[in-house]
Design a protein around this motif. Sequence first.
Motif, PDB file in Angstrom:
ATOM      1  N   ASP A   7       0.991  -1.405   0.038  1.00 28.77           N
ATOM      2  CA  ASP A   7       0.001   0.172   0.029  1.00 28.77           C
ATOM      3  C   ASP A   7       0.837   1.143   0.088  1.00 28.77           C
ATOM      4  O   ASP A   7       0.553   2.188  -0.443  1.00 28.77           O
ATOM      5  N   SER A   8       2.251   1.366   0.434  1.00 30.71           N
ATOM      6  CA  SER A   8       2.789   2.325   0.418  1.00 30.71           C
ATOM      7  C   SER A   8       3.990   2.392  -0.398  1.00 30.71           C
ATOM      8  O   SER A   8       4.940   3.173  -0.507  1.00 30.71           O
TER       9      SER A   8
ATOM     10  N   SER B 137      -7.250  -2.714   0.012  1.00 31.43           N
ATOM     11  CA  SER B 137      -7.551  -1.288  -0.787  1.00 31.43           C
ATOM     12  C   SER B 137      -8.016  -1.510  -1.989  1.00 31.43           C
ATOM     13  O   SER B 137      -7.240  -1.363  -3.192  1.00 31.43           O
TER      14      SER B 137
ATOM     15  N   THR C  94      -3.244  -6.544   0.220  1.00 28.33           N
ATOM     16  CA  THR C  94      -3.756  -5.383   0.501  1.00 28.33           C
ATOM     17  C   THR C  94      -5.535  -5.654   0.404  1.00 28.33           C
ATOM     18  O   THR C  94      -6.008  -6.474  -0.024  1.00 28.33           O
TER      19      THR C  94
ATOM     20  N   THR D 136      -7.280   0.252  -6.224  1.00 29.56           N
ATOM     21  CA  THR D 136      -6.347   1.264  -6.195  1.00 29.56           C
ATOM     22  C   THR D 136      -5.425   0.434  -7.380  1.00 29.56           C
ATOM     23  O   THR D 136      -5.315  -0.602  -7.660  1.00 29.56           O
TER      24      THR D 136
ATOM     25  N   VAL E 235      -2.474  -0.498  -6.515  1.00 24.71           N
ATOM     26  CA  VAL E 235      -1.952  -1.786  -5.856  1.00 24.71           C
ATOM     27  C   VAL E 235      -2.754  -2.714  -5.872  1.00 24.71           C
ATOM     28  O   VAL E 235      -2.380  -4.025  -6.020  1.00 24.71           O
ATOM     29  N   ASP E 236      -4.276  -2.506  -5.739  1.00 25.80           N
ATOM     30  CA  ASP E 236      -5.150  -3.716  -6.011  1.00 25.80           C
ATOM     31  C   ASP E 236      -4.868  -4.397  -7.374  1.00 25.80           C
ATOM     32  O   ASP E 236      -5.092  -5.567  -7.333  1.00 25.80           O
TER      33      ASP E 236
END
Length: 501
Positions: free
Chosen positions: A319-320, A352, A350, A355, A357-358
């Motif tokens: 996520d970061s 999230s 994740t 996003t 990242v997803d």
Amino acid sequence: MRSKQLLFICEWLLWCSLRCNGRPDPRQREALMETEMLRQTGGHVVLSAQEKLLDEKLHQMKLQDMAAPTFPPAVHFFKARSLIERSPVFSLLQKMPKGAALHVHDFGMVGVDWLVNNVTYRENCYVCFTHDYSVRFVFSAGQPELQPRCSEWVLLKTLRQKLNRTELDNSFVRNLTLFTEDPDKAYPNQDVVWKRFEEAFFVAFGLVTYAPVFKDYLYEGLRQFYMDNVLYVEIRALLPLTYELDARRNSKDWSLRACREVVQRFKAHYPEFIGARIIFTVHRGLNLTEAMKAVEEAMTLKKNFPDIMAGFDFVGREDSGQPLWYFREALTLPEVKGTHLPYFFHAGETDSEGTEVDQNVMDALLLNTSRIGHGFAMVRHPVVKELARKMDVPVEVCPISNQVLRLVSDLRNHPGAVLMAEGHPMVISSDDPALFGAVGLSYDFYQVFMGLGGLKSNLATLKELVLNSIRYSSLSSTMKKNTTAALLVKWDKFVSDTLLY
């Protein structure tokens, strides 16, 4: 193949009967239940007469655990650990040959008691205390140079003569693990727990990167997994530059040679152990230029150490960090240069949804990953999930890690439960067991068997997961065949021995 054809025929006949008759029929219900059983993990595994006897025994053990006032997978692992350790199911799983651990990180595989009680008692070990109430360690022939935001270095041998040794050692253990009596209060959200998680690695860094400890640590890690009946390990390793007592730095080549030497020495002491390989990792916080250099370095290491070097991955909180798609130019370098570099990407660790990242689970497949680390987000991507099944790319499920890092609280709700029900290719691993207060693979197998699998999972489920760990490893085809044969011999002995008690 025959079992898959049977499943298709059952599904087709069931669909026809349901379309032709609107009234519920007990035979249709039984056929539907049978079809679901065939599809789940282990559904195609045919048990022997002895295995069926053990399966019934295991089922009764499972019923006892499920009837207990507190069901371990439903509560945080830090609260459940002592309950798990008293379980007959857990005792059986400890004895079960578990094949391979395919998702384990270098600095998270050895119990911290060994680090504190063994490594910090060695000569020339210094400690300093940081401004945010943590610690750092270093080995040095003389007084080390001051470190920013840290107290003056103190020789641990001297410090232990002045302070209560037990209290000091316990404080070191707390700094090296995430374990706490009240995890919900200590880690109210993912940001807090991830900060603490990464800090624990910084604490261990100065101990584990000291060259003599680096070798001893790897040997002890292999020993702890082997004692948990794991025959082969693939370690995700940052390969940081190790250092000598005079502060000289060693190269990554030195580290891989050291890994090779330790594995060979361990196999000489434990001939049944198959071996270990390294997946070279870098942090996903790199920029593209740095990533290009890292991939080029990985290609060189793979060329020079083909026996011990398995492939490449990014690590760190998804996520970061940068999404995989950001690194696509770097990750296509091997193909451009005509070199084979296997990938084993962390992806989908994740919650999230929607996003960039997803999308890592999708991009991992597009970049031809061999396995998907965690894959927690996989069930939110039905098309990607189906593609992974067709490509036979497994998910490395690490339930305790996902729970401790606050992706899920009750493991009965872990997305891996859906993947198991669908028979999705998967393996079980433990990520960073030392930081969670676990050892080897048995704790994670318990959580999968009891929590994710529920009452439907059985000995056939366990057998498929164990065999999957070799099938989806980076071993050569010949090694997979030989290892599977040896594993099945150990499995049959486990079954017969367990039935005697």
